[in-house]
Design a protein around this motif. Sequence first.
Motif, PDB file in Angstrom:
ATOM      1  N   ASP A 329       0.642  -1.066   0.079  1.00 12.60           N
ATOM      2  CA  ASP A 329       0.141  -0.192   0.040  1.00 12.60           C
ATOM      3  C   ASP A 329       0.883   1.316   0.102  1.00 12.60           C
ATOM      4  N   PHE A 330       1.145   1.854  -1.120  1.00 14.28           N
ATOM      5  CA  PHE A 330       2.121   3.166  -1.374  1.00 14.28           C
ATOM      6  C   PHE A 330       1.687   4.191  -0.598  1.00 14.28           C
ATOM      7  N   ARG A 331       0.427   4.519  -0.011  1.00 15.71           N
ATOM      8  CA  ARG A 331      -0.050   5.661   0.738  1.00 15.71           C
ATOM      9  C   ARG A 331       0.528   5.246   2.028  1.00 15.71           C
ATOM     10  N   ASP A 332       0.228   4.093   2.658  1.00 16.19           N
ATOM     11  CA  ASP A 332       0.791   3.771   3.945  1.00 16.19           C
ATOM     12  C   ASP A 332       2.081   3.858   4.003  1.00 16.19           C
ATOM     13  N   LEU A 333       3.064   3.284   2.927  1.00 22.22           N
ATOM     14  CA  LEU A 333       4.417   3.421   2.969  1.00 22.22           C
ATOM     15  C   LEU A 333       4.981   4.848   3.053  1.00 22.22           C
ATOM     16  N   ALA A 334       4.348   5.731   2.213  1.00 22.67           N
ATOM     17  CA  ALA A 334       4.596   7.162   2.101  1.00 22.67           C
ATOM     18  C   ALA A 334       4.227   7.894   3.384  1.00 22.67           C
ATOM     19  N   ALA A 335       3.349   7.622   4.067  1.00 22.44           N
ATOM     20  CA  ALA A 335       2.963   8.199   5.528  1.00 22.44           C
ATOM     21  C   ALA A 335       3.922   7.801   6.363  1.00 22.44           C
ATOM     22  N   ARG A 336       4.210   6.562   6.432  1.00 21.39           N
ATOM     23  CA  ARG A 336       5.499   5.995   7.233  1.00 21.39           C
ATOM     24  C   ARG A 336       6.574   6.737   7.136  1.00 21.39           C
ATOM     25  N   VAL A 337       7.134   7.111   5.852  1.00 18.70           N
ATOM     26  CA  VAL A 337       8.227   7.769   5.466  1.00 18.70           C
ATOM     27  C   VAL A 337       7.885   9.329   6.042  1.00 18.70           C
ATOM     28  N   ALA A 338       6.900   9.892   5.833  1.00 20.26           N
ATOM     29  CA  ALA A 338       6.743  11.071   6.206  1.00 20.26           C
ATOM     30  C   ALA A 338       6.751  11.176   7.788  1.00 20.26           C
ATOM     31  N   ASP A 339       6.288  10.339   8.566  1.00 24.83           N
ATOM     32  CA  ASP A 339       6.342  10.177   9.937  1.00 24.83           C
ATOM     33  C   ASP A 339       7.852  10.068  10.315  1.00 24.83           C
ATOM     34  N   ASP A 340       8.804   9.243   9.744  1.00 27.23           N
ATOM     35  CA  ASP A 340      10.110   8.975  10.041  1.00 27.23           C
ATOM     36  C   ASP A 340      10.674  10.630   9.749  1.00 27.23           C
ATOM     37  N   VAL A 341      10.414  11.215   8.568  1.00 29.79           N
ATOM     38  CA  VAL A 341      11.005  12.529   8.317  1.00 29.79           C
ATOM     39  C   VAL A 341      10.875  13.520   9.258  1.00 29.79           C
ATOM     40  N   ARG A 342       9.396  13.501   9.575  1.00 32.11           N
ATOM     41  CA  ARG A 342       9.137  14.469  10.524  1.00 32.11           C
ATOM     42  C   ARG A 342       9.642  14.505  12.176  1.00 32.11           C
ATOM     43  N   HIS A 343       9.930  13.208  12.586  1.00 26.20           N
ATOM     44  CA  HIS A 343      10.304  12.867  13.808  1.00 26.20           C
ATOM     45  C   HIS A 343      11.767  13.125  13.902  1.00 26.20           C
ATOM     46  N   ASN A 344      12.274  12.984  12.704  1.00 24.90           N
ATOM     47  CA  ASN A 344      14.093  13.009  12.499  1.00 24.90           C
ATOM     48  C   ASN A 344      14.427  14.343  11.717  1.00 24.90           C
ATOM     49  N   HIS A 345      13.416  15.153  11.770  1.00 23.42           N
ATOM     50  CA  HIS A 345      13.856  16.486  10.920  1.00 23.42           C
ATOM     51  C   HIS A 345      14.902  16.242   9.750  1.00 23.42           C
ATOM     52  N   MET A 346      14.480  15.313   9.117  1.00 19.61           N
ATOM     53  CA  MET A 346      15.187  14.857   7.866  1.00 19.61           C
ATOM     54  C   MET A 346      14.966  16.048   6.700  1.00 19.61           C
ATOM     55  N   ALA A 347      13.821  16.649   6.819  1.00 19.20           N
ATOM     56  CA  ALA A 347      13.242  17.644   5.575  1.00 19.20           C
ATOM     57  C   ALA A 347      13.848  19.256   6.203  1.00 19.20           C
ATOM     58  N   GLY A 348      14.521  19.269   7.301  1.00 19.10           N
ATOM     59  CA  GLY A 348      14.674  20.615   7.830  1.00 19.10           C
ATOM     60  C   GLY A 348      13.685  21.322   8.026  1.00 19.10           C
ATOM     61  N   ASP A 349      13.574  22.327   7.592  1.00 17.61           N
ATOM     62  CA  ASP A 349      12.522  23.272   7.846  1.00 17.61           C
ATOM     63  C   ASP A 349      11.200  23.089   6.695  1.00 17.61           C
TER      64      ASP A 349
END
Length: 478
Positions: A329-349
């Motif tokens: 399920d690509f939507r779930d996979l993308a949501a998990r990636v977004a969650d990881d990015v948000r918690h770990n500040h991988m996208a900066g601002d």
Amino acid sequence: MSRTHITRLHWKLFFPLVGLLWLVIGITIPYFVTHERQRLSYNLGNRLSNVNSTVIDAYVQGADLQKTVDFIKLFTNQTTLDPLRLTVYDSSGKVIADNREPTIVVFDSAGHILPAFAGAWDRRDKAYLHDMTLGGKKFMVSSATSRDGAIHTFAALPYEGEVVEFLSIDSMVWVVVVALGLLAFVLAYFSSRAICRNVYALRDFAEMISSNNLPDDIETWRFSKDELGEVSKRLLLLYREKIRAEHEKILHERQIGINVSHELNTPVAIIKGYLDTILMDKDIPEEQRRLFLTRARDNTDRLAELIDDLNTVMRLQENKTPVSRRAIDFRDLAARVADDVRHNHMAGDMTLDIDIPAGCIVAGNETLLTGALLNLVKNAAMHSHGSRISIRLIGRESGRLIFSFSDDGTGVDDEHIDRLFDLFYRVDGGRARKNGGAGLGLPMVKRIFKALDGDIAAGRAPSGGLELIFSLPEAPRG
């Protein structure tokens, strides 16, 4: 190899070459002649059908059919349709219009329709074209019936005079055939002789390649001044390019090994981020602690899998090693990636928006797809100088789901777009070397999508930033 052997080889090459050329001519010319005759016959048939259509149109408009037939006869005089027979019947079988040529007889003396015309009588609003014999002569006959069945019109043209001349093939074709045959003979003779003269040169060249005893300066090698000589020269250049490419490949593989280790830091950084949060925040709720530990464990598993999958991707071009795939399920996979990015500040601002509807099930590898999306996010965060990243579904095509990954940053100049996926290529300016990019992120992403039977291409986003359009095969339903 003696001169006698070369002479024998000359004739061994000559006769098959001549035979092959004549075979091509023998197949091509008859096909052309047949096709041309069919085309001319089709054109003539269309003209007859147009005659019947004119009569039917005149009937629909309420015009006098006899005057229409007379006009058509006057119009077709001294043309390919001369002498044209044109007869119009009403639904009862009575002739209501006819030209000065002999009437096209459709019924016998007993008033029964002739078998040759039976199929055409009831074909309403459709043209019917066929050949038949009338009065001992062969005719091309076209017929048509009005939509209400009130009139039936027949047009016939004998295969004689202008018609035969129209359907005949220009005699110049056969002159061309003979000329081509002679040209084939001469071409085969001189071509086979030139090949045989270069047998020695090719043999010597092969021996020098096998012994790796090639001259340092390519210009010192004596090539024959013809096509074969040019081929030999190119072979030498290709051989040297192959040696050079092998050396470059070794250097690239070393560099790839260094950069791959950098790619492995992504899941390590995520794991470290979750663990640091747990250790630094003593009052973190138990439910949140378990969630972070679960995410850290998942990324640990992904790290182990990533090592194997990266090795697989790097070998794809050489041995086509298959990558394991399942429905995701690509939507779930993308949501998990977004969650990881948000918690770990991988996208900066930058903020990461996901616009993917339910039901986007792709056939892929979760570890590789997660790594690809994280690479894209890091690339945008490092180079785009924007404030927003978007991942969205933009369509379906031929069993594939099409997604867009875009940012609203400074974008990339057109001169760099086509090279973004080249190994170690780095863009100057807004996406410069000083930002720390190794030039491996996007090439790695490209290989991942290729390994999963997908693809990715770069372009300019409507917002002015960089847009990456990627596709993945949709998983079978059920």
